[in-house]
Design a protein around this motif. Structure first.
Motif, PDB file in Angstrom:
ATOM      1  N   THR A 124      -6.627  -0.279  -0.317  1.00 12.68           N
ATOM      2  CA  THR A 124      -5.941   0.729   0.484  1.00 12.68           C
ATOM      3  C   THR A 124      -5.639   0.163   1.868  1.00 12.68           C
ATOM      4  O   THR A 124      -6.201  -0.851   2.277  1.00 12.68           O
ATOM      5  CB  THR A 124      -6.800   1.991   0.616  1.00 12.68           C
TER       6      THR A 124
ATOM      7  N   THR B  73       0.817  -1.216   0.000  1.00 11.76           N
ATOM      8  CA  THR B  73       0.000   0.000   0.000  1.00 11.76           C
ATOM      9  C   THR B  73       0.848   1.262   0.000  1.00 11.76           C
ATOM     10  O   THR B  73       0.397   2.307  -0.460  1.00 11.76           O
ATOM     11  CB  THR B  73      -0.923   0.024   1.235  1.00 11.76           C
TER      12      THR B  73
ATOM     13  N   LYS C 140      -2.590   7.534  -4.495  1.00 11.31           N
ATOM     14  CA  LYS C 140      -4.035   7.687  -4.627  1.00 11.31           C
ATOM     15  C   LYS C 140      -4.433   7.833  -6.097  1.00 11.31           C
ATOM     16  O   LYS C 140      -5.481   7.378  -6.520  1.00 11.31           O
ATOM     17  CB  LYS C 140      -4.511   8.893  -3.832  1.00 11.31           C
TER      18      LYS C 140
END
Length: 384
Positions: free
Chosen positions: A220, A199, A204
């Motif tokens: 996420t 992650t 994003k």
């Protein structure tokens, strides 16, 4: 067979098969191998054709079609188009969905091809699909791609930060994770650690760009922690073999370091399992009590050792006093003159050790006896 040349072949085939199903189901079953073997691109992945099949047959005819699939006489579904059919099937009748999943089970389709529908399943409204998917995945071991779909499935359907009461009852992913945490805990822990560590490498922007392609979407960190926290509530700590894995411990430590400070309170009980968050969880309390008991053990051992040392000192002082008494008795037998002359030396030796009150009384008694014997000997000499 085609009743209109200007229509698309896929649409015309559906209409003709609908007429066959309406008038003669035996003809309908017999035409399936011919249609799917000669027009695979037009009928495989064709949602109206798939629904026409499952809505027209009965259990006996379903059994016949499944036998044709297992005999390699017909192939109705493929991995490239099955996800579209499954997504649309959520609006079908219950028996249609059940027939569909049984037909899918007759084909050699991978779990990665059917699991994307998990993002569209509503636990309350899509019980047929949820049940079928759980039973299918239960028979297989987890893979990275399957876990990506499970962990990236929002615990909240409206994608809000807080869960709704409906989400608390949603046990689709939790049931699968719990089953795998018992049957293959080490494998699940290693894969979960890989996803947690991955992650930090995904931004994003890249995640929002890949949301349309479920097979490429990475979960996420918050999504993974939400599912692990729900799994924590269902774990029996006495028989837990998942959260005690080194891989999941390292993954949670990594998550605790990289998660936002404002979110650490939401997962303080989960982080409490590795004793880095709030020690409010049962396991963290047991760990803290265990550390306290281990810390108190050396002190109690030291106290016992100190007590034994003091006891040895007292015994040694008593031995010294006893030796002094035996030496005094021997001096009394050798003669009064030597006793008198050696008294100061004995007194010095006794004062070097620890003299108890009982020893002082015995000393005074011996001195008086020595004086009496000396007086008696002097009187006998004078009489001679």
């Amino acid at each position: 067979m085609l009743n209109a040349l200007d229509e698309e072949i896929s649409v015309a085939l559906v209409k003709d098969m609908h007429l066959a199903a309406k008038h003669d189901m035996q003809l309908f079953i017999a035409l399936l191998p011919f249609i799917f073997n000669n027009f695979p691109q037009e009928v495989r992945g064709n949602v109206p054709m798939a629904r026409l099949i499952v809505s027209s047959i009965d259990p006996g005819q379903l059994n016949k079609i499944i036998s044709l699939v297992m005999l390699d006489e017909v192939e109705i579904f493929d991995e490239e188009t099955i996800s579209d059919i499954l997504a649309d099937s959520l609006k079908w009748e219950s028996f249609e969905q059940m027939f569909l999943w049984q037909l899918i089970g007759a084909h050699e389709l991978s779990s990665e091809s059917v699991v994307p529908v998990i993002h569209k399943i509503n636990w309350k409204d899509d019980a047929e699909a949820a049940t079928a998917l759980m039973l299918r995945l239960k028979k297989e071991k987890p893979t990275i791609d399957v876990l990506k779909h499970l962990y990236s499935r929002y615990t909240s359907h409206n994608q809000q930060a807080k869960e709704t009461p409906e989400d608390v009852d949603d046990q689709l992913c939790t049931s699968l994770l719990y089953y795998w945490s018992i049957t293959c805990a080490s494998q699940l822990a290693e894969m979960t650690k890989r996803l947690i560590n991955g992650t930090s490498n995904s931004s994003k922007a890249s995640q929002s760009k890949s949301t349309s392609q479920f097979h490429c979407r990475n979960p996420t960190l918050t999504e993974i922690l939400r599912h692990l926290d729900k799994l924590r509530l269902n774990v029996d700590y006495k028989n837990d073999s998942f959260f005690s894995q080194d891989a999941i411990t390292d993954g949670l430590k990594f998550a605790h370091t990289h998660i936002y400070k404002s979110q650490k309170e939401d997962f303080q009980d989960l982080f409490g399992l590795i004793n880095v968050g709030s020690p409010s969880s049962p396991q963290s309390k047991r760990l803290s009590n265990r550390h306290q008991s281990n810390a108190s053990s050396p002190s109690s051992t030291g106290s016992a050792s100190t007590a034994r040392t003091k006891r040895n000192k007292r015994e040694s002082s008593i031995d010294i006093s006893t030796d002094s008494e035996s030496n005094d008795d021997h001096g009394n037998r050798t003669g009064s003159s030597k006793s008198s002359s050696s008294a100061p030396k004995k007194k010095a030796r006794r004062t070097a050790g620890r003299v108890t009150p009982t020893t002082s009384k015995r000393k005074r008694k011996r001195v008086s006896n020595e004086k009496t014997e000396s007086t008696t000997s002097e009187e006998s000499d004078s009489s001679n």
